[in-house]
Design an enzyme around this catalytic site. Sequence first.
Site, PDB file in Angstrom:
ATOM      1  N   SER A 128      -5.229  22.245 -13.433  1.00  0.00           N
ATOM      2  CA  SER A 128      -6.324  22.100 -14.322  1.00  0.00           C
ATOM      3  C   SER A 128      -5.950  20.899 -15.406  1.00  0.00           C
ATOM      4  CB  SER A 128      -6.872  23.288 -14.868  1.00  0.00           C
ATOM      5  OG  SER A 128      -8.158  23.164 -15.611  1.00  0.00           O
ATOM      6  N   LYS A 158      -7.003  29.754  -9.886  1.00  0.00           N
ATOM      7  CA  LYS A 158      -7.618  28.440  -9.964  1.00  0.00           C
ATOM      8  C   LYS A 158      -9.064  28.502  -9.444  1.00  0.00           C
ATOM      9  CE  LYS A 158      -7.845  24.134 -11.311  1.00  0.00           C
ATOM     10  NZ  LYS A 158      -8.943  23.440 -10.360  1.00  0.00           N
ATOM     11  N   HIS A 189     -10.953  30.362 -12.297  1.00  0.00           N
ATOM     12  CA  HIS A 189     -10.965  29.470 -13.357  1.00  0.00           C
ATOM     13  C   HIS A 189     -12.180  28.607 -13.050  1.00  0.00           C
ATOM     14  CE1 HIS A 189     -10.239  25.558 -14.968  1.00  0.00           C
ATOM     15  NE2 HIS A 189      -9.679  26.092 -15.879  1.00  0.00           N
ATOM     16  N   ASN A 190     -12.321  27.950 -11.941  1.00  0.00           N
ATOM     17  CA  ASN A 190     -13.361  26.959 -11.663  1.00  0.00           C
ATOM     18  C   ASN A 190     -14.568  27.489 -11.517  1.00  0.00           C
ATOM     19  OD1 ASN A 190     -11.295  25.374 -11.529  1.00  0.00           O
ATOM     20  ND2 ASN A 190     -12.365  24.124  -9.884  1.00  0.00           N
ATOM     21  N   GLU A 205     -15.773  27.906 -14.990  1.00  0.00           N
ATOM     22  CA  GLU A 205     -16.061  26.634 -15.341  1.00  0.00           C
ATOM     23  C   GLU A 205     -17.537  26.180 -15.179  1.00  0.00           C
ATOM     24  OE1 GLU A 205     -12.821  23.360 -14.287  1.00  0.00           O
ATOM     25  OE2 GLU A 205     -14.621  22.598 -13.022  1.00  0.00           O
TER      26      GLU A 205
HETATM   27  O1  LIG Z   1      -9.814  22.333 -13.803  1.00  0.00           O
HETATM   28  C1  LIG Z   1      -9.954  21.221 -13.474  1.00  0.00           C
HETATM   29  O2  LIG Z   1      -9.299  20.217 -13.981  1.00  0.00           O
HETATM   30  C2  LIG Z   1     -11.118  21.194 -12.488  1.00  0.00           C
HETATM   31  O3  LIG Z   1     -11.762  22.492 -12.208  1.00  0.00           O
HETATM   32  C3  LIG Z   1     -10.961  20.298 -11.509  1.00  0.00           C
HETATM   33  O4  LIG Z   1     -10.102  20.974 -10.463  1.00  0.00           O
HETATM   34  C4  LIG Z   1     -12.086  20.463 -10.299  1.00  0.00           C
HETATM   35  O5  LIG Z   1     -11.795  19.937  -9.095  1.00  0.00           O
HETATM   36  C5  LIG Z   1     -13.320  19.636 -10.792  1.00  0.00           C
HETATM   37  O6  LIG Z   1     -13.682  19.525 -12.005  1.00  0.00           O
HETATM   38  C6  LIG Z   1     -14.374  19.501  -9.853  1.00  0.00           C
HETATM   39  O7  LIG Z   1     -14.780  20.770  -9.256  1.00  0.00           O
HETATM   40  P1  LIG Z   1     -16.283  20.975  -8.497  1.00  0.00           P
HETATM   41  O8  LIG Z   1     -16.512  19.739  -7.650  1.00  0.00           O
HETATM   42  O9  LIG Z   1     -16.283  22.175  -7.763  1.00  0.00           O
HETATM   43  O10 LIG Z   1     -17.385  20.797  -9.627  1.00  0.00           O
END
Ligand SMILES: O=C(O)[C@H](O)[C@@H](O)[C@H](O)[C@H](O)COP(=O)(O)O
Length: 298
Positions: free
Chosen positions: A121, A171, A174-175, A178
């Site tokens: 990340s 991860k 985490h996303n 996000e």
């Molecule tokens: O932690 C990070 O640096 C992000 O999560 C990254 O790994 C991710 O790939 C993009 O932000 C796109 O994710 P999406 O296309 O699913 O929005």
Amino acid sequence: MKLGLIGLGKMGYNLALNLMDNGHEVVATDVNDQQVQNIAQDGASPADSIRSLIDNLESPRTIWMMVPAGDITEQVLSELKPLLDEGDRVIDGGNSNYKHTLRRAEELQELGLFYFDVGTSGGTDGARNGACYMIGGDETEFRKIESIFADTAIESGYHFAGRAGSGHFLKMVHNGIEYGMMQAIGEGFDILEKSPFDYNYEQVANVWNNGSVIRSWLMELTENAFSKDAKLDDIRGVMNSSGEGKWTVESALDFELAAPVITMSLMMRYRSQEDDTFTGKVVAALRNEFGGHAVVKK
Ligand SMILES: O=C(O)[C@H](O)[C@@H](O)[C@H](O)[C@H](O)COP(=O)(O)O
């Protein structure tokens, strides 16, 4: 240490520079020859193919894949597997689905190889200046290569989570978080935009970044975005997604638990792909049928 790096895209290229800045020796390859030539000028040993990358490393080799998740990761792995020797280590630094990781780790283990899933990340800046890693794999083996993560992570920015799969699972969640956080930020600004007040969004994000409860890197990025385009007039609100949010929701469903915020964030991304919806047409038609309520004609 000396290691191989496959994939010189935005993340891989920066990671190569970061590794070399920290005294590691990098043998690098990519399908794009220009990127291989560029990284050679920046100090890496260029390899024009995966085979030549393997030939330039001594066993036990450490190979870091920084390639897109899915088919490309699968292709690179099937090209790699027959070329590797027992004891070699493969790192998957992409956003792979943890279920694929579990299968791949097992397949590699049968060949006497070690597989590390490393959720990475922090975006391209993180890859260049200090990333955040969520790592799964064999712990004893991990300790032997720990320096490549410790040296290229931000301070305290790597975590050995457990057996293979646990890094990519972490991860993924985490996303999912996000997605929810970004959706909440987006909705907040949307409410400000519809309000009777005339806010300056860059300044709003800035003040929220100074001591408020919601100060964060995402809010700093919000501030950056508004500093470049005060009302984001130049972009459309189409929110793409590359899978992690979907897999997080699938896990919640598998576990039969409620994760409404992440789920709705994912659904909003899908909704943003459509200018109009059939759902909307059906609801509008029904209101019209039962109550004679007006519909908006095309
Ligand atoms: O932690 C990070 O640096 C992000 O999560 C990254 O790994 C991710 O790939 C993009 O932000 C796109 O994710 P999406 O296309 O699913 O929005």
